[in-house]
Design a protein around this motif. Structure first.
Motif, mmCIF file in Angstrom:
data_model
loop_
_atom_site.group_PDB
_atom_site.id
_atom_site.type_symbol
_atom_site.label_atom_id
_atom_site.label_comp_id
_atom_site.label_asym_id
_atom_site.label_seq_id
_atom_site.Cartn_x
_atom_site.Cartn_y
_atom_site.Cartn_z
ATOM 1 N N THR A 75 5.002 0.941 -0.608
ATOM 2 C CA THR A 75 4.451 1.676 -1.747
ATOM 3 C C THR A 75 2.972 1.938 -1.507
ATOM 4 O O THR A 75 2.235 1.041 -1.081
ATOM 5 N N THR A 76 2.561 3.173 -1.767
ATOM 6 C CA THR A 76 1.133 3.527 -1.704
ATOM 7 C C THR A 76 0.769 4.209 -3.013
ATOM 8 O O THR A 76 1.639 4.444 -3.860
ATOM 9 N N LYS A 77 -0.504 4.569 -3.126
ATOM 10 C CA LYS A 77 -0.955 5.290 -4.316
ATOM 11 C C LYS A 77 -0.156 6.587 -4.511
ATOM 12 O O LYS A 77 0.076 7.033 -5.624
ATOM 13 N N ALA A 78 0.301 7.194 -3.414
ATOM 14 C CA ALA A 78 0.963 8.496 -3.497
ATOM 15 C C ALA A 78 2.430 8.385 -3.879
ATOM 16 O O ALA A 78 2.931 9.190 -4.666
ATOM 17 N N SER A 79 3.129 7.397 -3.310
ATOM 18 C CA SER A 79 4.575 7.383 -3.453
ATOM 19 C C SER A 79 5.157 6.111 -2.831
ATOM 20 O O SER A 79 4.411 5.195 -2.481
ATOM 21 N N ALA A 80 6.474 6.067 -2.704
ATOM 22 C CA ALA A 80 7.127 4.905 -2.085
ATOM 23 C C ALA A 80 8.259 5.393 -1.197
ATOM 24 O O ALA A 80 8.770 6.498 -1.384
ATOM 25 N N ALA A 81 8.615 4.583 -0.206
ATOM 26 C CA ALA A 81 9.726 4.970 0.679
ATOM 27 C C ALA A 81 10.434 3.718 1.172
ATOM 28 O O ALA A 81 9.850 2.627 1.187
ATOM 29 N N GLU A 82 11.676 3.905 1.554
ATOM 30 C CA GLU A 82 12.418 2.799 2.162
ATOM 31 C C GLU A 82 12.529 3.044 3.648
ATOM 32 O O GLU A 82 12.813 4.163 4.079
ATOM 33 N N ILE A 83 12.315 1.985 4.412
ATOM 34 C CA ILE A 83 12.292 2.183 5.870
ATOM 35 C C ILE A 83 12.687 0.893 6.584
ATOM 36 O O ILE A 83 12.418 -0.211 6.075
ATOM 37 N N GLU A 84 13.301 1.050 7.743
ATOM 38 C CA GLU A 84 13.708 -0.115 8.541
ATOM 39 C C GLU A 84 12.477 -0.735 9.212
ATOM 40 O O GLU A 84 11.642 -0.018 9.766
ATOM 41 N N VAL A 85 12.415 -2.076 9.166
ATOM 42 C CA VAL A 85 11.261 -2.765 9.770
ATOM 43 C C VAL A 85 11.580 -3.151 11.213
ATOM 44 O O VAL A 85 12.680 -3.598 11.523
ATOM 45 N N GLU A 86 10.585 -2.917 12.081
ATOM 46 C CA GLU A 86 10.701 -3.364 13.475
ATOM 47 C C GLU A 86 9.564 -4.354 13.710
ATOM 48 O O GLU A 86 8.390 -3.978 13.606
ATOM 49 N N ILE A 87 9.925 -5.597 13.982
ATOM 50 C CA ILE A 87 8.866 -6.586 14.232
ATOM 51 C C ILE A 87 8.357 -6.353 15.650
ATOM 52 O O ILE A 87 9.140 -6.289 16.596
ATOM 53 N N SER A 88 7.034 -6.163 15.751
ATOM 54 C CA SER A 88 6.515 -5.663 17.020
ATOM 55 C C SER A 88 5.236 -6.371 17.433
ATOM 56 O O SER A 88 4.339 -6.597 16.608
ATOM 57 N N PRO A 89 5.114 -6.685 18.727
ATOM 58 C CA PRO A 89 3.854 -7.260 19.214
ATOM 59 C C PRO A 89 2.721 -6.236 19.172
ATOM 60 O O PRO A 89 1.553 -6.589 19.324
ATOM 61 N N TYR A 90 3.062 -4.960 18.990
ATOM 62 C CA TYR A 90 2.046 -3.907 18.957
ATOM 63 C C TYR A 90 1.469 -3.689 17.558
ATOM 64 O O TYR A 90 0.687 -2.764 17.356
ATOM 65 N N ALA A 91 1.880 -4.513 16.597
ATOM 66 C CA ALA A 91 1.342 -4.369 15.238
ATOM 67 C C ALA A 91 0.313 -5.466 14.992
ATOM 68 O O ALA A 91 0.552 -6.630 15.311
ATOM 69 N N ALA A 92 -0.855 -5.084 14.443
ATOM 70 C CA ALA A 92 -1.868 -6.097 14.105
ATOM 71 C C ALA A 92 -1.470 -6.756 12.794
ATOM 72 O O ALA A 92 -0.802 -6.133 11.953
ATOM 73 N N GLN A 93 -1.908 -7.981 12.615
ATOM 74 C CA GLN A 93 -1.632 -8.653 11.346
ATOM 75 C C GLN A 93 -2.347 -7.908 10.219
ATOM 76 O O GLN A 93 -3.488 -7.466 10.385
ATOM 77 N N VAL A 103 5.881 10.413 6.750
ATOM 78 C CA VAL A 103 4.766 9.531 6.389
ATOM 79 C C VAL A 103 3.758 10.242 5.470
ATOM 80 O O VAL A 103 3.053 9.594 4.686
ATOM 81 N N ASN A 104 3.712 11.560 5.515
ATOM 82 C CA ASN A 104 2.745 12.264 4.663
ATOM 83 C C ASN A 104 3.114 12.264 3.189
ATOM 84 O O ASN A 104 2.309 12.649 2.345
ATOM 85 N N GLU A 105 4.316 11.797 2.895
ATOM 86 C CA GLU A 105 4.662 11.609 1.489
ATOM 87 C C GLU A 105 3.935 10.374 0.944
ATOM 88 O O GLU A 105 3.755 10.225 -0.258
ATOM 89 N N LEU A 106 3.529 9.495 1.859
ATOM 90 C CA LEU A 106 2.872 8.246 1.436
ATOM 91 C C LEU A 106 1.347 8.380 1.397
ATOM 92 O O LEU A 106 0.646 7.439 1.046
ATOM 93 N N VAL A 107 0.854 9.546 1.786
ATOM 94 C CA VAL A 107 -0.598 9.747 1.809
ATOM 95 C C VAL A 107 -0.994 10.600 0.615
ATOM 96 O O VAL A 107 -0.364 11.618 0.336
ATOM 97 N N HIS A 108 -2.023 10.171 -0.074
ATOM 98 C CA HIS A 108 -2.509 10.933 -1.234
ATOM 99 C C HIS A 108 -3.646 11.835 -0.769
ATOM 100 O O HIS A 108 -4.407 11.461 0.140
ATOM 101 N N SER A 109 -3.768 13.000 -1.411
ATOM 102 C CA SER A 109 -4.813 13.921 -0.942
ATOM 103 C C SER A 109 -6.214 13.332 -1.128
ATOM 104 O O SER A 109 -7.159 13.755 -0.466
#
Ligand SMILES: Nc1nc2c(c(=O)[nH]1)N[C@H]1C(S)=C(S)[C@@H](COP(=O)(O)OP(=O)(O)OC[C@H]3O[C@@H](n4cnc5c(=O)[nH]c(N)nc54)[C@H](O)[C@@H]3O)O[C@H]1N2
Ligand SMILES: Nc1nc2c(c(=O)[nH]1)N[C@H]1C(S)=C(S)[C@@H](COP(=O)(O)OP(=O)(O)OC[C@H]3O[C@@H](n4cnc5c(=O)[nH]c(N)nc54)[C@H](O)[C@@H]3O)O[C@H]1N2
Ligand code: SF4
Ligand SMILES: [Mo]
Length: 748
Positions: A678-696, A718-724
């Motif tokens: 959930t962001t200020k703009a909207s919300a979405a459902e998505i599959e999570v991939e646990i990744s060493p390339y993601a920072a905490q 992803v642009n649905e989750l970004v607010h102008s």
């Protein structure tokens, strides 16, 4: 067995040379073209799969018009007639500000800008919006001040450097330098070379680094200030270079007085001070080159950070020098100079925002359409751009398109943007037409490639984008009646044509400003391609530096240069070197004394205001949005929105959100679970991939998802989750720092 043809890749701005094996108008094999003077045979996984771009189920075959809730086939005649009539009527009722031209090309080709911007100017408007202002306005603006004029965009010259700093750039995945993977491996393997990566996460590029500064996300301003302070304290700056090439240093240097570098680095950036001192030493004491990218451009403080990067380069003697940051010359610049200090520069009606390099920013366009201002934008032509997936705040864009009185899309595919438009006009693809890009930059050799058609058009009705716009211009009566002699002269060759054209313009000086269009219309007919004629126009109008550099390569200095050069271009579908620039890189600058104008007074205050305490406070995330969404990773499974059939990625997992193992544990999420973001703009459902390339503390969704292919949507947009309103002072979106929260939705 098919036939091998030379072409170029249109899937990123490297535009690598490709050889394509074509059988029955299908691409059956791809390899990097060793004869391409810049890419030298290099090709990545995307290029190898380019067949998915050329042929897919969403390709457009004929003009379409919206009728009710669907599109119906119409003739070209009807399309051009109705659109031109509506454009003129909207202009008459509401004035020139009611029209915007959007896009005009992507990383694969931009010749249609040549006619698009002229259509804009015939209608009296200056509202040109493009993706360039979604990444680069901040750096273009800073470059413009330091180099004396916008349009001289600086770039890293990594291949000739001994130290490469990847600052907010994940080159292993995104390229952005010629032959990037070879370049990065060379830095990793050669003990004489050093790779420094400044990135909050262990990116694929950081794995090759000699030093990786995993700074706290968004704390780049303090890190840059600290590095500059350390260099000053150690007296590592290049005093001779500053003396010879920099103006304003005496006023810039005191901006760093009293800055507590150790405290900033340790308390806010979360880094080891000794590591940062070492980085400052290597940057200042070796032949260093800093390549910054979207981690800087699409982030908070983007303008100040670009300024600080140039200060750092200038004080260490690495700006406007080979192997550092250079100002390359272009056959045509990425845009025109626009200076907001000039009162004649247009601003938008709602936000009063100015253009940078002639381009207005996508973040504010929906507001400029929906506004109740009488001069709001009401008509729009979008070409080679997909704002409904590429630009921030899709929900705002959906509303804005509803509020338009005329919307036209020129594309090769039935895109998410096309779906909302009143008219859709089919363009030839970049592999079916002649085209080039403004990313041919190189220095001091000037490399150029005009791609030639390698496929027969899938649709017999499709046309070059530039030709479509030329049709509109003619239908609106903006072009004078042209004499047969001009059409005939084109058939005799370029030199005779130029003679006839010059004579015509001497007799009709009032049409001189239409020259590129006259060329497009008359020479375009003779050559059978408007794009080719526009490229001839670029050669005619090239800069003095380019022409001198071409003469140094052996081209004739007289009027026959253009014909000879164009002939060479046609005979070298693999690309070629057209010019070799003379003199040093400072000669490219537009400042009067050819020195770097380092003093940008408007930025002094914000630069000083970014204190340790203020930054610490500003970096705090709101309680209800404790994580950072990196909205748009440019991963190898993405090609902006160019590859529409999801099968191009085979069984590769690409529609996921990357998350760090520790965060997943905290949230009770396992790999493969569905999460709600959930962001200020909207919300979405998505599959999570646990990744060493993601920072905490950060989650990552790839750019370019959520495309609707043959009627089905794949992945999250992803642009649905970004607010102008997630934008910075130059109105560039802060895609790299969208506050969000994540909850587990369902376990797999
Ligand atoms: N495969 C592929 N390649 C592409 C594209 C594509 O779609 N697919 N698109 C092309 C285009 S148009 C572009 S513009 C480029 C973009 O190329 P890049 O800029 O390399 O792309 P990003 O994935 O945004 O990578 C930016 C890096 O910045 C880091 N970062 C995030 N926040 C911060 C921060 O606060 N500070 C710092 N210092 N770093 C941070 C991220 O962790 C990430 O590693 O890619 C091009 N190449
Ligand atoms: N949230 C978020 N959004 C982003 C980014 C991000 O990191 N995060 N990255 C941004 C970046 S860096 C960029 S550069 C933009 C890119 O976004 P855009 O400028 O939209 O570019 P593309 O997605 O490459 O392609 C746009 C359109 O060109 C069409 N096209 C392909 N070939 C042709 C042709 O020959 N003729 C015509 N007329 N059309 C053609 C394609 O079908 C597509 O619809 O996206 C940006 N959007
Ligand atoms: S690096 Fe870019 S231009 Fe080169 S093959 Fe890959 S996607 Fe195409
Ligand atoms: Mo981009």
């Amino acid at each position: 067995m098919g036939e091998w043809k030379k072409s170029g890749c249109i899937l990123c701005a490297q535009n690598c040379g490709l050889e394509l094996e074509i059988e029955k108008n299908h691409i059956i094999k791809v390899r990097g073209d060793k004869d391409n003077p810049r890419s030298l045979g290099y090709c990545c996984r995307k290029g190898l799969r380019i067949a998915h771009y050329a042929r897919n189920g969403d390709r457009l075959h004929y003009p379409l018009k919206k009728v009710g809730d669907h599109h119906e086939r119409i003739s070209w005649e009807q399309a051009i007639g109705e659109i031109s009539e509506k454009l003129l009527s909207i202009k008459e009722h509401y004035g020139p500000k009611s029209f915007a031209y959007v896009g005009g090309g992507n990383v694969g080709g931009q010749m249609e800008v040549g006619t698009g911007l002229r259509l804009l100017s015939f209608l009296g408007s200056r509202y040109y919006y493009s993706s360039l202002a979604q990444e680069f306005s901040n750096v273009f603006w800073v470059d413009g001040r330091i180099a004396g004029k916008q349009g001289l965009t600086s770039m890293s010259d990594a291949h000739r450097a001994d130290t490469l700093v990847a600052w907010g750039w994940n080159g292993w995945m995104s390229h952005q330098e010629p032959r990037t993977r070879i370049l990065l491996k060379e830095f990793a393997e050669n003990p004489q070379k050093k790779l420094i990566v400044i990135d909050p996460r262990l990116s694929e590029t950081a794995k090759f680094a000699d030093i990786h500064l995993a700074l706290r996300p968004g704390s780049d301003t303090l890190l840059l200030k600290a590095i500059i302070r350390i260099i000053l304290d150690q007296e590592w700056e290049d005093k001779k270079f500053i003396e010879d090439h920099v103006n304003g240093w005496d006023e810039v240097a005191p901006l760093f007085n009293g800055f507590e570098s150790k405290r900033a680095v340790e308390e806010v950036c979360g880094l080891n001070y000794e590591d940062v001192v070492e980085v400052a030493r290597v940057i200042s004491q070796t032949k260093s080159c800093i390549h910054q990218d979207l981690g800087i451009y699409m982030n908070r403080n983007s303008t100040i950070n670009n300024y600080l990067l140039h200060i750092l380069r200038a004080m260490t003697g690495r700006l406007a020098v080979e192997g550092g940051q250079i100002f390359p010359a272009f056959l045509y610049p990425m845009g025109s100079d626009s200076d907001e200090r000039n009162p004649k520069t247009w601003r938008t009606v709602k936000h009063k925002m100015f253009p940078v390099l002639g381009v207005f920013p996508p973040t504010i366009l929906p507001d400029e359409i929906i506004s109740d201002h009488p001069e709001r934008i009401r008509a729009m032509i979008v070409s080679a751009c997909n704002p409904l997936r590429s630009w921030p705040d899709t929900l705002a864009y959906e509303k804005a398109f509803q509020a338009l009185e005329l919307s036209v899309c020129i594309d090769i595919a039935y895109t998410e943007t096309a779906r909302l438009c009143d008219y859709i006009l089919p363009s030839l693809s970049y592999l079916e037409s002649y085209d080039t890009t403004c990313f041919n930059y190189s220095y001091p050799e000037f490399y150029f490639q005009m791609r030639q058609p390698v496929l027969e058009p899938i649709s017999p009705e499709a046309k070059e984008g530039s030709a479509i716009i030329l049709e509109l211009i003619k239908a609106m009566g903006f072009l004078p009646q042209l004499p047969d002699s001009l059409y005939e002269a084109g058939k005799k060759g370029i030199t005779p044509y130029l003679g006839t054209m010059n004579a015509y313009l001497m007799e009709n000086p009032q049409y001189a400003r239409f020259a590129p269009l006259i060329l497009a219309e008359t020479l375009g007919k003779a050559l059978g391609s408007v794009n080719q004629a526009l490229i001839v126009g670029l050669l005619i109008n090239s800069s003095k530096a380019f022409k001198t550099g071409a003469v140094a390569m052996g081209y004739p200095a007289d009027m026959t240069m253009v014909e000879k050069m164009f002939q060479d271009i046609l005979e070298h579908p693999q690309g070629l070197v057209l010019a070799k620039f003379q003199g040093d890189n400072f000669q490219m600058l537009r400042t009067e004394d050819k020195k770097l104008a380092l003093k940008i007074e408007e930025l002094f205050e914000p630069l000083q205001a970014a204190t340790i305490d203020k930054e610490r406070a500003d970096l705090k995330l709101p309680e209800n949005y404790p994580l950072i969404l990196h909205a748009g990773l440019h991963h190898e499974t993405v090609a902006n929105t160019m590859m529409r059939n999801p099968q191009w990625n085979g069984s590769e997992r690409w529609a996921t959100m990357l998350m760090n193992e520790a965060d997943a544990k905290d949230l009770g999420i396992s790999d493969g679970d569905k999460a709600k973001i959930t962001t200020k703009a909207s919300a979405a459902e998505i599959e999570v991939e646990i990744s060493p390339y993601a920072a905490q503390g950060c989650v990552y969704i790839r750019h370019g998802g959520g495309l609707i292919y043959e009627g089905t949507q794949y992945g999250v947009n992803v642009n649905e989750l970004v607010h102008s309103t997630d934008r910075d002072e130059m109105c560039t979106p802060i895609h790299r720092r969208i506050p969000c929260r994540v909850e587990v939705k369902s376990s797999k």
